[in-house]
Design an enzyme around this catalytic site. Structure first.
Site, mmCIF file in Angstrom:
data_model
loop_
_atom_site.group_PDB
_atom_site.id
_atom_site.type_symbol
_atom_site.label_atom_id
_atom_site.label_comp_id
_atom_site.label_asym_id
_atom_site.label_seq_id
_atom_site.Cartn_x
_atom_site.Cartn_y
_atom_site.Cartn_z
ATOM 1 N N THR A 30 -1.696 -7.295 -1.353
ATOM 2 C CA THR A 30 -0.271 -6.853 -1.187
ATOM 3 C C THR A 30 0.401 -8.099 -0.756
ATOM 4 O OG1 THR A 30 -0.506 -6.338 1.098
ATOM 5 C CG2 THR A 30 -0.894 -4.536 -0.592
ATOM 6 N N LEU A 85 0.807 -1.193 0.030
ATOM 7 C CA LEU A 85 -0.017 0.121 0.001
ATOM 8 C C LEU A 85 0.787 1.167 0.079
ATOM 9 C CD1 LEU A 85 -2.585 -1.157 2.619
ATOM 10 C CD2 LEU A 85 -3.040 -1.118 0.100
ATOM 11 N N THR A 127 9.912 6.193 3.487
ATOM 12 C CA THR A 127 10.981 5.418 4.064
ATOM 13 C C THR A 127 10.923 3.927 3.792
ATOM 14 O OG1 THR A 127 9.683 4.606 6.071
ATOM 15 C CG2 THR A 127 10.584 6.769 6.103
ATOM 16 N N LYS A 159 -3.189 -2.497 16.581
ATOM 17 C CA LYS A 159 -4.125 -1.460 15.935
ATOM 18 C C LYS A 159 -5.262 -1.085 16.539
ATOM 19 C CE LYS A 159 -2.090 -2.339 11.655
ATOM 20 N NZ LYS A 159 -1.269 -1.405 11.103
ATOM 21 N N SER A 212 -4.374 1.408 10.017
ATOM 22 C CA SER A 212 -4.957 0.506 11.165
ATOM 23 C C SER A 212 -5.384 -0.774 10.219
ATOM 24 C CB SER A 212 -5.926 1.020 11.752
ATOM 25 O OG SER A 212 -6.673 0.041 12.628
ATOM 26 N N TYR A 266 -1.952 -8.545 16.880
ATOM 27 C CA TYR A 266 -2.065 -7.639 15.852
ATOM 28 C C TYR A 266 -3.268 -6.638 16.091
ATOM 29 C CZ TYR A 266 -2.832 -5.900 11.143
ATOM 30 O OH TYR A 266 -2.865 -5.193 9.904
ATOM 31 N N ASN A 320 2.349 4.084 7.617
ATOM 32 C CA ASN A 320 1.787 2.834 6.831
ATOM 33 C C ASN A 320 2.541 1.679 7.122
ATOM 34 O OD1 ASN A 320 0.948 1.481 4.104
ATOM 35 N ND2 ASN A 320 3.080 1.501 3.990
ATOM 36 N N ASP A 350 14.090 1.402 9.914
ATOM 37 C CA ASP A 350 13.494 0.038 10.549
ATOM 38 C C ASP A 350 12.956 0.323 11.809
ATOM 39 O OD1 ASP A 350 13.224 -2.353 11.437
ATOM 40 O OD2 ASP A 350 14.857 -3.160 10.813
#
Ligand SMILES: NC(=O)c1ccc[n+]([C@@H]2O[C@H](COP(=O)([O-])OP(=O)(O)OC[C@H]3O[C@@H](n4cnc5c(N)ncnc54)[C@H](OP(=O)(O)O)[C@@H]3O)[C@@H](O)[C@H]2O)c1
Length: 295
Positions: free
Chosen positions: A198, A32, A50, A167, A149, A163, A98, A71
């Site tokens: 993705t 994304l 980045t 978020k 998110s 996970y 992101n 990182d």
């Protein structure tokens, strides 16, 4: 450290009648973030992106694309990146958190090392970045912070508990941030994608908990098997996700939370309906804890 890409091979859309915005986007190596950076450059804006490797597959752009190595497993590094990014054009207009990844496994199966790393990348990295960028945006009295998110941050399922927790942390922080910075001219949007095609479910991105407990085979194990076969077949189009994010940023009244994808909408709606029903069912217990008005 700074990699300036020198020659141009893409024609920006010069039909716009506003000065180009400066975007800082984390994780533009793929997925994304890459599609968003591509779309932002195509419309004539400036991108500071980045990437862990400091590299992106994007074609070089004369002075309009800068790639910085970052990182987020050392989340405080995000602060230095903001300083370097700001020094490039002297302003930052849109900041997109992101970069992130998924950790799959039942809550009991995830090790302390696994959940600490996940929170560093998905929550503490964005938090450091936001804290570093706020003095710049406050001084400008403008700016838009966009945090990626997930539908897991709205309607989580078995196997994605930590996970989802990372978020949810991002969601909670963003909701309060939006209230605190609105009077200062700064906007905040949380984007909640469903499944998008993705590398997110690819072994190069997704992490599975290192321990497997057979008792969770019918809950977490089932989700992991489902997501495993979904890799490469997700219905969400990352190019359209990028267009949607740009549309939000260009809107005079952007949403605080934006669901992306019909799967995200269906899951969120089901969760909201369930919650509304539960609130109704337990209404008297909920309100029964107040002290009498005379107390
Ligand atoms: N695609 C989906 O279905 C989906 C659904 C809901 C939410 N999201 C969210 O959308 C965001 C983007 O995901 P995606 O779908 O584009 O996944 P992706 O294709 O796997 O790309 C993830 C990006 O994050 C970067 N990243 C991962 N770990 C990092 C770290 N330790 N430090 C810095 N950067 C790191 C990756 O860099 P490298 O190339 O160096 O690994 C890459 O640029 C994530 O926050 C994700 O949680 C995605």
């Amino acid at each position: 450290m700074l990699r300036r890409l020198e020659t141009s091979s893409e024609t920006p859309d010069t039909s716009m009648n506003h000065p180009p915005k400066v975007w800082l986007i984390t994780g533009i190596s793929r997925g994304l973030g890459l599609e968003l950076a591509r779309a932002v450059l195509a419309k004539g804006d400036l991108v500071i992106g980045t990437a862990r490797s400091g590299k992106t597959p994007l074609p070089p752009e004369t002075g309009r694309l800068h790639v910085l190595p970052l990182d987020l497993t050392v989340p405080a590094k995000a602060r230095k990146i903001v300083e370097i990014a700001h020094s490039i054009h002297g302003r930052l207009d849109v900041v997109v958190n992101n970069a992130g990844y998924g950790l799959l496994g039942a809550i009991e199966e995830c090790s302390p090392e696994e959940f600490a790393r996940l929170f560093d990348v998905n929550f503490f990295g964005p938090l450091h970045l936001i804290q570093a960028v706020l003095p710049i945006l406050r001084e400008q009295r403008s700016g838009h912070i966009v945090n990626l998110s997930s539908i897991a941050g709205v309607a989580p399922g078995a196997g994605s508990g930590l996970y989802a927790a990372s978020k949810f942390a991002l969601e909670g922080m963003s909701q309060v941030l939006a209230q605190e910075v609105k009077p200062l001219g700064i906007k905040v949007t949380v984007v909640e994608p469903g499944v998008f095609r993705t590398d997110f479910l690819d072994p190069t991105s997704i992490h599975n908990a290192s321990s497997v407990i057979p008792d969770y085979a019918s809950t977490s194990g089932k989700t992991i098997a489902y997501l495993d076969q979904l890799a490469g077949k997700q219905q969400g189009d990352p190019v359209k996700a990028a267009e949607a994010i740009i549309r939000v940023v260009e809107s005079p009244e952007p949403p605080l939370q934006l669901l992306l994808g019909s799967d995200a909408l269906n899951r969120a709606q089901a969760r909201f309906d369930e919650r509304a029903e539960e609130i109704k069912q337990w209404h008297s217990v909920t309100t029964g804890t107040d002290l009498p008005a005379s107390a």
